[in-house]
Design a protein around this motif. Structure first.
Motif, PDB file in Angstrom:
ATOM      1  N   GLN A   9      -7.439   0.612   0.804  1.00 22.24           N
ATOM      2  CA  GLN A   9      -7.512   1.609  -0.249  1.00 22.24           C
ATOM      3  C   GLN A   9      -7.750   2.988   0.356  1.00 22.24           C
ATOM      4  OE1 GLN A   9     -10.916  -0.566  -2.025  1.00 22.24           O
ATOM      5  NE2 GLN A   9     -11.797   1.471  -2.331  1.00 22.24           N
ATOM      6  N   ARG A  47      -2.800  -2.461   3.736  1.00 28.06           N
ATOM      7  CA  ARG A  47      -3.535  -2.796   2.520  1.00 28.06           C
ATOM      8  C   ARG A  47      -4.957  -2.279   2.629  1.00 28.06           C
ATOM      9  NH1 ARG A  47      -2.055  -9.122   1.590  1.00 28.06           N
ATOM     10  NH2 ARG A  47       0.185  -8.917   1.939  1.00 28.06           N
ATOM     11  N   TRP A 105      -3.797   1.071  -5.950  1.00 28.69           N
ATOM     12  CA  TRP A 105      -5.253   1.183  -5.846  1.00 28.69           C
ATOM     13  C   TRP A 105      -5.821   1.809  -7.106  1.00 28.69           C
ATOM     14  CZ3 TRP A 105      -6.556  -1.875  -2.180  1.00 28.69           C
ATOM     15  CH2 TRP A 105      -5.707  -2.035  -1.076  1.00 28.69           C
TER      16      TRP A 105
END
Length: 340
Positions: free
Chosen positions: A328, A326, A214
């Motif tokens: 952030q 997945r 990220w």
């Protein structure tokens, strides 16, 4: 645009239409200049592409025009250029061109191909990579010199695990290091090895290197983009011309040049002279094939001793076994926890 010309490329004739079409207005480089560049470095770029399924990054009107990636072999491709059938993560498949002659590169340049994106596999075994490719990607606040410092530490890491890498400029601010490997492991395993390398680099250079997927977590560090080893992710080949106004190229380097030579030293005009003097400084890559077992053992130790498992895939990939969420981190913190 001028009359078409015929170029002799390693014993084969290639027709080039509109040779005077300007592809790089800032430098005045034409389609013919591009084709002659690929003639000049032909043995080098063929070494990088030979028998590899290759995606073409095309700019039919030059760098100021529209561009597209062509994965499927063009319908008008000559029958002397072979193909390979490859499968994408989506489950779809395609036949991609696999250059086996220098003339194939010049033929692609005729259709505005600047960048060649080869898979890390050969057409006789498209599911087992024969290269581990490590991408050192400068983040905001860092530059090529930072990537070069990381590359030298990476060289030490590879050496400790019985591997050798061949460095090249990306053509931008970054560096790539390619390690030839035995084609015994899957894309998933090769990616796991890249993650292990990245984590070892993080331990050694925590203020300079990151493997954080990220962007909000990377900071001013060099990002080791482990997902460049995922299936269907490719890296511009050595000698590819990059689509920037000054026509830089991805330049193979000797290790003693890393941090001394800089990306701006290598472009469409300067690389032919370097190649004529030195030849392909990566010519011996295909003489080597290393084992990934030492890095896979490092990955197993990271998981068993430190709980460090897989990392996120790119968003367009299907969810993979063992992959973390997945999401952030900043978004994950805002999401409500499970009901109690």
């Amino acid at each position: 645009m001028g009359d078409a010309v015929e170029l002799e490329v390693a014993g084969r004739s290639v027709r080039l239409s509109s040779p005077d079409k300007v592809f790089f207005p800032e430098r005045g480089f034409t389609k013919l200049d591009l084709a002659r560049y690929y003639q000049a470095v032909g043995p080098g770029i063929l070494r990088a592409l030979r028998n590899r399924p290759t995606t073409l990054e095309r700019y039919p009107e030059g760098v100021t025009g529209e561009s597209f990636f062509q994965k499927r072999a063009p319908k008008n491709m000559p029958d002397w250029i072979p193909t390979a059938h490859i499968t994408f993560p989506s489950g779809r498949s395609a036949d991609e061109m696999c250059p086996t002659e220098e003339a194939a590169v010049v033929w692609a340049a005729q259709y505005g191909t600047l960048v060649f994106h080869p898979w890390p596999v050969r057409r006789d075994d498209v599911d087992h990579p024969d290269e581990l490719r490590i991408d050192l990607d400068p983040q905001p606040g860092t530059d090529y010199d930072d990537a070069a410092r990381a590359a030298h530490e990476l060289r030490a890491v590879l050496d400790e695990y019985g591997l050798r890498g061949w460095p090249k400029t990306s053509g931008g601010r970054g560096l790539h290091v390619f390690v030839p490997i035995e084609p015994r492991w899957t894309f998933t395993q090769v990616r796991r090895a890249a993650i292990a390398v990245g984590r070892e680099m993080e331990r050694r250079m925590p203020e300079q290197v990151t493997i954080k997927w990220w962007k909000e977590e990377r900071g001013e560090r060099i990002f080791i983009d482990y997902n460049q080893t995922a299936r269907d992710r490719t890296i511009a080949s050595a000698y590819s011309v990059r689509p920037r106004p000054h026509a830089p190229v991805s330049a193979p380097l000797r290790w003693d040049e890393v941090g001394v030579a800089h990306p701006q030293d290598f472009d469409l005009a300067t690389m032919p002279a370097r190649f004529a003097e030195l030849g392909d400084v990566h010519a011996d890559m295909d003489d080597h094939a290393f084992s990934l077992e030492p890095l896979l053992e490092l990955a197993r130790r990271d998981e068993h001793e430190h709980g460090l498992g897989d990392l996120p895939y790119p968003p367009e990939y299907p969810k993979m076994p063992g992959e973390p969420r997945r999401v952030q981190p900043s978004r994950a913190r805002k999401q409500p926890g499970p009901a109690t």
